[in-house]
Write a protein that holds these residues in place. Structure first.
Motif, short mmCIF file in Angstrom:
data_model
loop_
_atom_site.label_atom_id
_atom_site.label_comp_id
_atom_site.label_asym_id
_atom_site.label_seq_id
_atom_site.Cartn_x
_atom_site.Cartn_y
_atom_site.Cartn_z
N ALA A 1 37.06 2.96 -5.44
CA ALA A 1 37.55 2.08 -4.36
C ALA A 1 37.08 0.65 -4.58
O ALA A 1 37.86 -0.30 -4.38
CB ALA A 1 37.06 2.60 -3.01
N GLU B 1 39.47 -2.56 -5.41
CA GLU B 1 39.47 -3.73 -4.52
C GLU B 1 39.31 -5.01 -5.34
O GLU B 1 40.01 -6.00 -5.10
CB GLU B 1 38.34 -3.63 -3.49
CG GLU B 1 38.33 -4.84 -2.57
CD GLU B 1 37.02 -5.05 -1.85
OE1 GLU B 1 37.00 -5.94 -0.99
OE2 GLU B 1 36.03 -4.37 -2.15
N ALA C 1 42.47 -5.72 -7.13
CA ALA C 1 43.47 -6.26 -6.20
C ALA C 1 43.27 -7.75 -6.00
O ALA C 1 44.23 -8.53 -6.03
CB ALA C 1 43.39 -5.53 -4.86
N ASN C 2 42.03 -8.18 -5.82
CA ASN C 2 41.75 -9.60 -5.63
C ASN C 2 42.13 -10.42 -6.86
O ASN C 2 42.68 -11.51 -6.74
CB ASN C 2 40.26 -9.81 -5.30
CG ASN C 2 39.90 -9.23 -3.95
OD1 ASN C 2 40.73 -9.17 -3.05
ND2 ASN C 2 38.67 -8.78 -3.82
N SER D 1 46.98 -1.99 -5.77
CA SER D 1 45.54 -1.78 -5.98
C SER D 1 44.79 -1.65 -4.67
O SER D 1 43.90 -0.81 -4.54
CB SER D 1 44.95 -2.92 -6.82
OG SER D 1 45.49 -2.91 -8.11
N ILE D 2 45.13 -2.46 -3.68
CA ILE D 2 44.41 -2.39 -2.42
C ILE D 2 44.78 -1.10 -1.68
O ILE D 2 43.92 -0.47 -1.04
CB ILE D 2 44.59 -3.64 -1.54
CG1 ILE D 2 43.47 -3.75 -0.51
CG2 ILE D 2 45.92 -3.68 -0.84
CD1 ILE D 2 42.10 -3.93 -1.05
N SER E 1 42.83 1.48 -3.33
CA SER E 1 41.42 1.30 -2.97
C SER E 1 41.14 1.96 -1.62
O SER E 1 40.14 2.68 -1.47
CB SER E 1 41.07 -0.19 -2.91
OG SER E 1 39.74 -0.36 -2.48
N PHE E 2 42.00 1.74 -0.65
CA PHE E 2 41.81 2.37 0.66
C PHE E 2 41.95 3.88 0.57
O PHE E 2 41.26 4.62 1.28
CB PHE E 2 42.78 1.79 1.70
CG PHE E 2 42.28 0.55 2.36
CD1 PHE E 2 41.25 0.58 3.27
CD2 PHE E 2 42.84 -0.68 2.04
CE1 PHE E 2 40.77 -0.56 3.87
CE2 PHE E 2 42.38 -1.84 2.64
CZ PHE E 2 41.35 -1.78 3.55
N TRP F 1 31.24 -0.73 0.08
CA TRP F 1 32.55 -1.11 -0.44
C TRP F 1 32.78 -2.61 -0.29
O TRP F 1 33.13 -3.29 -1.26
CB TRP F 1 33.63 -0.31 0.29
CG TRP F 1 35.04 -0.62 -0.07
CD1 TRP F 1 35.69 -0.28 -1.22
CD2 TRP F 1 35.98 -1.31 0.74
NE1 TRP F 1 36.99 -0.72 -1.17
CE2 TRP F 1 37.20 -1.36 0.02
CE3 TRP F 1 35.93 -1.89 2.01
CZ2 TRP F 1 38.34 -1.95 0.52
CZ3 TRP F 1 37.07 -2.49 2.51
CH2 TRP F 1 38.26 -2.52 1.77
N GLY F 2 32.58 -3.10 0.91
CA GLY F 2 32.83 -4.53 1.16
C GLY F 2 31.85 -5.43 0.45
O GLY F 2 32.23 -6.40 -0.21
N GLY G 1 32.18 -5.22 -3.35
CA GLY G 1 33.44 -5.87 -3.70
C GLY G 1 33.33 -7.38 -3.67
O GLY G 1 33.84 -8.07 -4.57
N THR H 1 33.74 -9.53 -6.99
CA THR H 1 34.83 -10.49 -6.98
C THR H 1 34.29 -11.89 -7.27
O THR H 1 34.94 -12.69 -7.97
CB THR H 1 35.58 -10.46 -5.63
OG1 THR H 1 36.14 -9.14 -5.46
CG2 THR H 1 36.68 -11.49 -5.58
#
Length: 109
Positions: free
Chosen positions: A15, A19, A22-23, A44-45, A48-49, A68-69, A72, A76
Motif C-alpha cells: 500500500a 501510494e 501514485a504521487n 495506483s492509488i 493502494s487503498f 501508511w500516511g 508515504g 514521497t
C-alpha cells in the motif's frame, strides 16, 4: 511475528509503495495533461487503498493509517528530491521528523 500477521505487513508495504508510485505518476502527468500517467496514478492509488484494506484486517486502523500516511509522506519526499530535485526547508524536515516520531509512538502504544 506470525505468518498471519506478516501478510498484513506485506499488504501495508505494498500500500505504501503504491501510494508513492501514485504521487510520482500524478507529478509526471503534468496536471493530467499526460493522460496515461494520470491514469496510472489513479490506478495506483486505488490499488493502494485496496492493499490498505487488506492490511487493516490484521493491523489496528489507527496504526495502519499512521504508518501508511507517514511513511508515504517520507518516501514521497525522498522521491521528489531524487526525481524532481525538490528540496525541503529545515521546517519541512522537522515536520517529517515529528511525523516519524508520532508513528513510532503510535506503534508503541
Amino acid at each position: 511475528m506470525q505468518n498471519a500477521q506478516f501478510i498484513h505487513y506485506v499488504f501495508m508495504l505494498l500500500a505504501i509503495l503504491l501510494e508513492v508510485a501514485a504521487n510520482i505518476f500524478i507529478k509526471y502527468s503534468d496536471g493530467f495533461r499526460r493522460r496515461g500517467m494520470g491514469a496510472l496514478g489513479i490506478a495506483s492509488i486505488l490499488l493502494s487503498f485496496t492493499a490498505l484494506s487488506q492490511a487493516v484486517k490484521g493491523i489496528d486502523l489507527s496504526i495502519a493509517y499512521a504508518i501508511w500516511g507517514g511513511t508515504g509522506i517520507f518516501l514521497t519526499t525522498i522521491a521528489g528530491w531524487a526525481l524532481f530535485k525538490q528540496h525541503l526547508s529545515r521546517r519541512g524536515w522537522i515536520g517529517i521528523a515529528l511525523i516519524v516520531t508520532g508513528m513510532s509512538l503510535l506503534k508503541l502504544a
